[in-house]
Write a protein that holds these residues in place. Structure first.
Motif, PDB file in Angstrom:
ATOM      1  N   VAL A 129       0.970  -0.994  -0.542  1.00  0.00           N
ATOM      2  CA  VAL A 129       0.150   0.214  -0.019  1.00  0.00           C
ATOM      3  C   VAL A 129       1.000   1.800   0.157  1.00  0.00           C
ATOM      4  CG1 VAL A 129      -1.738   1.514   1.011  1.00  0.00           C
ATOM      5  CG2 VAL A 129      -1.877  -1.323   1.417  1.00  0.00           C
ATOM      6  N   VAL A 130       0.599   1.848  -0.753  1.00  0.00           N
ATOM      7  CA  VAL A 130       1.267   3.423  -1.194  1.00  0.00           C
ATOM      8  C   VAL A 130       0.586   4.423  -0.179  1.00  0.00           C
ATOM      9  CG1 VAL A 130       2.340   5.309  -2.363  1.00  0.00           C
ATOM     10  CG2 VAL A 130       2.760   2.679  -3.174  1.00  0.00           C
ATOM     11  N   ILE A 131       0.619   5.307   0.161  1.00  0.00           N
ATOM     12  CA  ILE A 131      -0.241   6.679   1.198  1.00  0.00           C
ATOM     13  C   ILE A 131      -0.117   7.527   0.977  1.00  0.00           C
ATOM     14  CG2 ILE A 131      -0.568   7.147   3.682  1.00  0.00           C
ATOM     15  CD1 ILE A 131       1.601   4.021   4.340  1.00  0.00           C
ATOM     16  N   GLU A 132      -0.429   8.317   0.532  1.00  0.00           N
ATOM     17  CA  GLU A 132      -0.359   9.435  -0.339  1.00  0.00           C
ATOM     18  C   GLU A 132       0.106  10.479   0.065  1.00  0.00           C
ATOM     19  OE1 GLU A 132      -3.755   7.445  -1.551  1.00  0.00           O
ATOM     20  OE2 GLU A 132      -2.942   5.894  -3.599  1.00  0.00           O
ATOM     21  N   ALA A 133      -1.443  10.855   1.459  1.00  0.00           N
ATOM     22  CA  ALA A 133      -0.903  11.413   2.383  1.00  0.00           C
ATOM     23  C   ALA A 133      -1.215  11.587   3.692  1.00  0.00           C
ATOM     24  CB  ALA A 133      -2.105  12.389   1.705  1.00  0.00           C
TER      25      ALA A 133
END
Length: 791
Positions: free
Chosen positions: A415-419
Motif C-alpha cells: 500500500v502506498v499512502i498518498e497523504a
C-alpha cells in the motif's frame, strides 16, 4: 481480592451464580493487603470532555433523517441469536495467545462458545443482512472464516448462502489467552502448537456454523423490533500496559483525552451496548464492545477458559435464561474492541521486570486484583457484566437506518499512502508519500508484553534513525551484550545489529521497516524458489452498519490512539450518510498482529515490534478504510488499487500436529474407566470465611477421544426428592477438570468444585463421563456427600 469493587454476594443470596471465589457465606471485611490495594489504585475519574464519543447527529439537520423517506427513518429490524460449542482439545494442545511452548492444555475451566447475532432490514425497497459472531477464542484466523463460509456454501437445508457472504459475516475473537491453538493456516502461529491441529480447527468451525444456523433460523421466524443503543465509560477495569509508547503520541492529541483531574486517559473506557428486545417484551440478546485484553489468566495456567469476557457473558446470560442454551435462549456477546495496549491487570505496571519475566513472585498472582488469576478474571468479567446490565436498563435510544455491509481484502505489503497525516508536534513527521512493507516481526515481539514476557529482556529495542544516535547505540550494545544477562533473559540488543540495516533484509523488501530491528521475516521468496508465507500479506477490511451505528471490522489488535484516529476518520466519511456512532471490532475475520500509530512504532515496544507491515501501517489502514466507507456511503462496489483479487485460504506448510499420540492408559486388573479413585468426604461444613473445594478422581480415557461438544465431561448433581438435578457442569465458573498423567500408571481425571456462595445445603454427588479410544462411552459417579449450611 477487592470485594468492594465487585459487589460480592452474601450467603443466602437467591442468585445461583455468585461473584466470589472462595468464601461460601458472608463477605468478610477487607484485610490490610486489600485496603492497601484499594488505596494504590486511585479510582479513574470520568472524562472531562466526552465530545469525541458523542454521536455525530449535529452534522445534519436535526430532523432530516427521522422525517425523511426510504430507510433513513426505519427503526424496525429483525434479529435472531444462536450459540455453538467451540471448546478445543482439553489435553495436549498449545494454548493461543502467549506463544509459550510450556502452556499446553491439561483440562477445562470453562467451555468456550461461539455466539452469533443475525440482523436484517427491509426498507426503501432494499434488503440488508449482517451476521456478527463472537467467539471465545484468542484469535479469529481467516482459516476459520474460510472454513465457515465453505460450510455455508455447502448448506442445502436452509440455503444459507442466499443470505450470508464474505461481505456480511463478521467473526470476532474475545481474545482469551486460554483457548486451543493449532487452528491457523499460517505456520508462525502454529509454531509452538507443533503444527496444524484438525481437531481444534474443526471444533471452532463447526461450533461457529452451529451458532450461525441457529441465529439464522431464529431470524427467519422473528417479528421486527427495535435495536436500542447506550454508551458510557467503564472505569477501573483496564490500564495501558505500554505508557512509553503512548507518550510518543503528539501532546495535543493526548491532551484531548483527559479526566476531570487533568490526567491522561490512556485506554478506550467507553462501552457501547446494543439491546435486542422485541416490541412484545421478548429479550433476544445483547451485544457490547469494550477494550480489554483476555489476559487475566496468565500463561502458567493450562485449563481452557473464557477468561474475563467469558465470565461476563455467562453471568449476563444467566440473568435471562439461567445459562441454558437452546433455540430462542438469550445470548450475550461481549465483543472485543481496540484493546491493543489495554490490560485487565491493573497492578501489573508496579511489578519489577524480574517478576514479569519469571511469571511469578510477590505480586504476580494478584496483579489483576484477585487472590489468583481466576478470581482476577472474575473481577474483570463482573465489572463488564455489571456495567453492561446498567446500560441495558438505560438503553432507550433506537437505532435508525438500514443494515448494510461491505468488505475488501487489501494486500498490506504494497500500500502506498498518498497523504500521511502529520500532527503539529509529531516526532515522526511524514515527508511525501510513504508505503507499507513486507511483513516482519521485530526483536521486541520476542520480549513479549507485560501480561506475559517472552525470552528477550526488554521492550524498546529500536534501530537508531540518525548519526547522533549511532554511537550511543553501539556503546549500549556492547555494554549489554558483554554484561550479565538480566533476569535470566536474553538482552534484546543481542540481535539489534543483525536486524538493523541488514543488506539481506533490504534485498527482501524490509528496509522500509525503519526503526524495527528485524527478528523474523514472515514473507520470504529466495531466488528461484516459491514464496514462503509464515503470516498473511492480506488483511480483510469490513464495515457493517446496523442503522446509524458503523462497526469497523479489522484483523489487528488496535492500540488506543490508533483506534481513536481510525474511528474519527470513518465517522468523518459516513456522518453525512446517517452514521452517528462507530465502534472498532478488532481481531476480526483474520489475524495480522498489532496496529499502532507511527509515533508509537518509533520506540518499538512490544506492540510496535508486532506491527508487522511497518511504521505507516495505520495510515494505510485509515486510507483504505476511508475508501471503503466512501463506497458504502455511495452504494458502489468495494474497490481499491491494493485489493487482493486472489484472496483465498492458505495451505499450511505443516498440515498436521507433530508428535501427537492419543492413547488410553492401562487400567489395573478389574478396574474400568469411570471408576472413582478418590471419593469426596462424606460431609462438608460451609463456613463464612474459608474456601471450600470438593474434589474427586476417576480413571479416565484420553479426552481427545471425544471433545464432548454440546455436553460435559463432569456434572455436579443435587438430590431433589428421589431425583438428581444438575447444578454444575464443566462450563460452570466454579468447576475445574484436570487430566492427570500418572507417568506409566493409570491416568485420572481430577474434578474440583469450588462451592459457590449461596449454595443450598443438601446431598450432592459428582459424575464424570468420557469415551474410550474404541468409541465406547463410560461414566462414573461418586458416593453422595452432604453439604451443611453455615453455623
Amino acid at each position: 481480592m477487592i470485594a468492594a469493587a465487585v459487589g460480592l454476594a452474601a450467603c443466602g443470596s437467591s442468585s445461583p451464580s455468585v461473584h466470589q471465589a472462595g468464601a461460601v457465606c458472608e463477605v468478610g471485611q477487607l484485610d490490610e493487603t486489600q485496603m492497601l490495594a484499594l488505596k494504590r489504585a486511585a479510582p479513574d475519574q470520568p472524562l472531562a470532555d466526552l465530545s469525541h464519543y458523542a454521536p455525530r447527529r449535529h452534522a445534519r439537520a436535526a430532523d432530516a433523517l427521522l422525517n425523511g423517506g426510504g430507510c433513513e427513518s426505519n427503526r424496525s429490524f429483525r434479529y435472531g441469536a444462536g450459540v455453538g460449542d467451540i471448546t478445543g482439545p482439553a489435553l495436549g494442545e498449545e494454548q493461543l495467545g502467549y506463544a509459550d511452548p510450556a502452556q499446553v492444555s491439561q483440562g477445562i475451566h470453562t467451555r468456550e462458545h461461539a455466539r452469533a447475532f443475525a440482523f436484517s432490514s427491509q426498507c426503501g425497497g432494499r434488503s440488508g443482512y449482517a451476521m456478527l459472531v463472537n467467539v471465545d477464542n484468542a484469535l479469529a484466523f481467516d482459516s476459520i472464516k474460510f472454513g465457515v463460509m465453505k460450510k455455508i456454501a455447502d448448506d442445502t437445508q436452509d440455503r444459507l448462502a442466499d443470505y450470508w457472504t464474505m461481505d456480511n459475516v463478521l467473526i470476532s475473537a474475545t481474545h482469551t489467552h486460554s483457548s486451543a491453538g493449532g487452528q491457523a493456516h499460517y505456520d508462525y502461529v502454529n509454531l509452538f502448537a507443533l503444527g496444524f491441529d484438525q481437531q481444534a480447527y474443526g471444533a471452532v468451525v463447526d461450533g461457529i456454523f452451529q451458532a450461525i444456523v441457529q441465529a439464522h433460523r431464529n431470524l427467519m421466524q422473528a417479528t421486527p423490533g427495535p435495536i436500542a443503543i447506550a454508551t458510557r465509560e467503564l472505569l477501573d477495569t483496564a490500564v495501558n500496559r505500554s505508557p512509553p509508547a503512548y507518550a510518543q503520541d503528539p501532546e495535543a492529541e493526548r491532551r484531548a483525552f483527559v479526566d476531570t483531574a487533568g490526567r491522561e486517559v490512556t485506554t478506550n473506557r467507553m462501552m457501547t451496548l446494543l439491546k435486542l428486545k422485541r416490541d412484545d417484551g421478548t429479550p433476544v440478546g445483547m451485544i457490547n464492545w469494550y477494550s480489554v485484553h483476555g489476559t487475566s489468566i496468565g500463561q502458567t495456567h493450562k485449563l481452557l477458559s473464557g477468561d474475563n469476557k467469558g465470565y461476563a457473558a455467562q453471568r449476563f446470560e444467566h440473568e435471562f435464561s439461567r445459562g441454558v442454551y437452546a433455540d430462542g435462549a438469550f445470548v450475550a456477546g461481549f465483543f472485543q474492541s481496540d484493546e491493543g495496549d489495554s490490560s485487565p491487570n491493573l497492578f501489573m505496571m508496579e511489578l519489577p521486570e524480574s517478576v514479569l519475566h519469571a511469571h511469578g513472585g510477590e505480586g504476580w498472582d494478584t496483579r489483576g486484583g484477585g487472590r489468583d488469576d481466576y478470581e482476577s478474571a472474575m473481577i474483570s468479567g463482573y465489572k463488564q457484566y455489571h456495567h453492561a446490565l446498567a446500560l441495558w436498563d438505560d438503553a432507550d435510544e433506537k437505532l435508525h437506518g438500514e443494515v448494510k455491509a461491505i468488505h475488501i481484502p487489501i494486500d498490506m505489503s504494497k500500500v502506498v499512502i498518498e497523504a500521511p497525516k502529520t500532527y503539529p508536534d509529531a516526532l515522526m513527521p511524514a515527508v511525501g508519500a510513504q508505503r507499507t512493507c513486507e511483513p516482519a516481526f521485530g526483536v521486541t515481539f520476542a520480549a513479549g508484553a507485560e501480561d506475559g514476557r517472552g525470552p528477550f529482556s526488554e521492550e524498546g529495542a529500536a534501530c537508531p534513525m540518525s548519526d547522533d544516535r549511532l554511537l550511543p547505540f553501539i556503546t549500549g550494545y556492547l555494554q549489554t551484550t558483554l554484561g550479565v544477562l538480566p533476569d535470566g533473559a536474553l538482552p534484546s540488543t543481542l540481535i539489534e545489529p543483525v536486524g538493523c540495516y541488514n543488506p539481506a533484509f533490504a534485498l527482501l523488501g524490509y528496509a522500509c521497516q525503519q526503526e524495527k530491528p528485524i527478528l523474523l521475516p514472515l514473507a520470504v521468496a529466495p531466488a528461484g524458489l516459491p514464496l514462503v508465507l509464515l503470516q498473511a500479506r492480506t488483511a480483510p477490511l469490513q464495515i457493517v452498519t446496523l442503522g446509524n451505528l458503523a462497526i469497523i471490522s479489522l484483523p489487528w489488535e488496535v492500540t488506543t490512539m490508533a483506534g481513536r484516529r481510525l474511528r474519527e476518520a470513518v465517522l468523518d466519511t459516513l456522518q453525512d450518510a446517517g452514521i452517528d456512532y462507530a465502534v472498532i471490532a478488532g481481531l476480526s475475520n483474520s489475524y495480522v498482529d498489532y496496529l499502532t500509530t507511527r509515533e508509537e512504532y518509533s520506540v518499538q515496544n512490544y506492540e510496535g515490534g508486532s506491527n508487522i507491515y511497518g511504521p505507516w501501517s495505520l495510515d494505510a489502514v485509515i486510507q483504505e478504510m476511508t475508501r471503503l466507507a466512501s463506497h458504502l456511503r455511495d452504494g458502489s462496489a468495494a474497490a481499491s488499487p491494493y485489493a487482493d483479487p486472489r484472496y483465498r485460504d492458505h495451505v499450511p506448510l505443516l498440515p498436521f500436529h507433530l508428535g501427537l499420540v492419543v492413547s488410553d492408559s492401562r487400567l489395573p486388573a478389574g478396574a474400568a474407566f469411570g471408576d472413582v479413585t478418590q471419593q469426596p468426604a462424606a460431609e462438608y461444613q460451609m463456613t463464612r470465611d474459608e474456601r471450600l473445594t470438593v474434589s474427586a478422581r476417576f480413571y479416565s480415557a484420553h479426552p481427545r477421544n471425544d471433545l464432548m461438544l454440546g455436553s460435559s465431561y463432569l456434572y455436579v448433581d443435587r438430590k431433589v426428592g428421589d431425583d438428581w438435578k444438575v447444578v454444575a457442569t464443566d462450563d460452570d465458573w466454579w468447576t475445574r477438570f484436570t487430566y492427570l498423567k500418572n507417568g506409566g500408571g493409570s491416568d485420572e481425571a481430577l474434578v474440583e468444585w469450588q462451592v459457590p456462595a449461596g449454595t443450598e445445603p443438601g446431598t450432592y454427588r459428582i459424575r464424570y463421563q468420557g469415551v474410550t479410544q474404541d468409541g465406547t462411552p463410560y461414566s462414573g459417579s461418586t458416593q453422595p456427600f452432604a453439604l451443611k449450611g453455615c453455623s
